[in-house]
Design a protein around this motif. Structure first.
Motif, PDB file in Angstrom:
ATOM      1  N   SER A  56       0.841  -1.209   0.000  1.00 49.07           N
ATOM      2  CA  SER A  56       0.000   0.000   0.000  1.00 49.07           C
ATOM      3  C   SER A  56       0.870   1.252   0.000  1.00 49.07           C
ATOM      4  N   VAL A  57       1.916   1.245   0.823  1.00 46.86           N
ATOM      5  CA  VAL A  57       2.833   2.390   0.879  1.00 46.86           C
ATOM      6  C   VAL A  57       3.540   2.573  -0.462  1.00 46.86           C
ATOM      7  N   THR A  58       3.966   1.472  -1.060  1.00 49.19           N
ATOM      8  CA  THR A  58       4.646   1.532  -2.356  1.00 49.19           C
ATOM      9  C   THR A  58       3.735   2.126  -3.424  1.00 49.19           C
ATOM     10  N   ILE A  59       2.514   1.620  -3.506  1.00 46.99           N
ATOM     11  CA  ILE A  59       1.579   2.098  -4.536  1.00 46.99           C
ATOM     12  C   ILE A  59       1.216   3.561  -4.278  1.00 46.99           C
ATOM     13  N   ARG A  60       1.006   3.920  -3.024  1.00 47.97           N
ATOM     14  CA  ARG A  60       0.668   5.312  -2.684  1.00 47.97           C
ATOM     15  C   ARG A  60       1.809   6.250  -3.087  1.00 47.97           C
ATOM     16  N   THR A  61       3.043   5.869  -2.767  1.00 44.65           N
ATOM     17  CA  THR A  61       4.206   6.691  -3.103  1.00 44.65           C
ATOM     18  C   THR A  61       4.377   6.796  -4.611  1.00 44.65           C
ATOM     19  N   LEU A  62       4.177   5.693  -5.301  1.00 42.69           N
ATOM     20  CA  LEU A  62       4.295   5.680  -6.759  1.00 42.69           C
ATOM     21  C   LEU A  62       3.251   6.586  -7.410  1.00 42.69           C
ATOM     22  N   ILE A  63       2.013   6.501  -6.955  1.00 45.73           N
ATOM     23  CA  ILE A  63       0.956   7.343  -7.527  1.00 45.73           C
ATOM     24  C   ILE A  63       1.221   8.824  -7.247  1.00 45.73           C
ATOM     25  N   MET A  64       1.679   9.131  -6.040  1.00 43.23           N
ATOM     26  CA  MET A  64       2.013  10.528  -5.735  1.00 43.23           C
ATOM     27  C   MET A  64       3.150  11.021  -6.623  1.00 43.23           C
ATOM     28  N   LEU A  65       4.111  10.152  -6.911  1.00 41.07           N
ATOM     29  CA  LEU A  65       5.206  10.538  -7.796  1.00 41.07           C
ATOM     30  C   LEU A  65       4.690  10.782  -9.218  1.00 41.07           C
ATOM     31  N   LEU A  66       3.827   9.905  -9.695  1.00 39.61           N
ATOM     32  CA  LEU A  66       3.254  10.090 -11.034  1.00 39.61           C
ATOM     33  C   LEU A  66       2.450  11.389 -11.101  1.00 39.61           C
ATOM     34  N   TYR A  67       1.736  11.680 -10.033  1.00 42.06           N
ATOM     35  CA  TYR A  67       0.927  12.900  -9.989  1.00 42.06           C
ATOM     36  C   TYR A  67       1.801  14.155  -9.975  1.00 42.06           C
TER      37      TYR A  67
END
Length: 199
Positions: A17-28
């Motif tokens: 969950s932390v990985t996906i959240r961090t990845l999405i924030m980076l993409l954003y």
């Protein structure tokens, strides 16, 4: 975005969950391609200069992507977190799967569909569903829309936008803009004003 980030709690593994959240924030925050983000290695994160080095991308280009200070802090925290998976031998990936390997593109698409469903992001039609790539597309359109709204010549932004997005030439960037109804409406109004002034 808030609903999408909240939906990351749907995954069983807290670390995932932390990985996906961090990845999405980076993409954003960067508007990178998902494929570029999952191909980043730890060494590609230049903390001192606040940039990501995106290597050998879709068009075989390498570029630096500047990061906001908050993104530098978030990525540093992600890399320094407790309880992260042990890296699989030889894996230098910035973003790790639960077994310590590089994230897989197809798995990321599946994870995003689950997030979108959990966040209740509704498809516009059966062929127009929310995609991770929409973050890039929206950024490109909004950048040009801002140019129109400011009364400036938005065409001057195309070369900068094209470089930032990692396109080979501005023609690729124009393709992003061709299907945006908001942009077409503004262009139409500007054309009408021009024709009215000419007559």
């Amino acid at each position: 975005m808030t609903a999408l980030l909240d939906a990351t709690n749907v995954f069983r593994s807290e670390d995932y969950s932390v990985t996906i959240r961090t990845l999405i924030m980076l993409l954003y925050s960067t508007r990178m391609r998902i494929g570029e983000a999952i191909m980043l290695d730890v060494e590609d994160f230049d903390i001192a200069n606040g940039v990501l080095i995106v290597r050998n991308t879709k068009f075989d280009k390498t570029r630096e992507v500047p990061l906001h200070r908050s993104s530098v802090v978030a990525l540093s925290a992600y890399l320094g977190r407790d309880g992260q998976p042990k890296r699989h031998r030889g894996t230098r990936a910035l973003f790790l799967s639960t077994v310590g390997t590089r994230l897989d593109y197809n798995c990321m698409q599946k994870a995003f569909r689950r997030l979108a469903e959990t966040a209740r992001l509704m498809p516009r039609s059966s062929s127009c569903r929310p995609r991770l790539h929409d973050l890039r597309h929206t950024f490109a359109v909004e950048t040009i829309l801002d140019g129109y709204r400011d009364g400036n010549e938005p065409g001057n932004r195309i070369a900068l936008l094209s470089t930032y997005l990692g396109h080979v030439d501005p023609a690729s960037t124009y393709w992003y803009l061709s299907a945006a109804p908001e942009l077409m409406a503004l262009v139409g109004r500007r054309l009408e004003q021009s024709l009215g002034e000419a007559s």
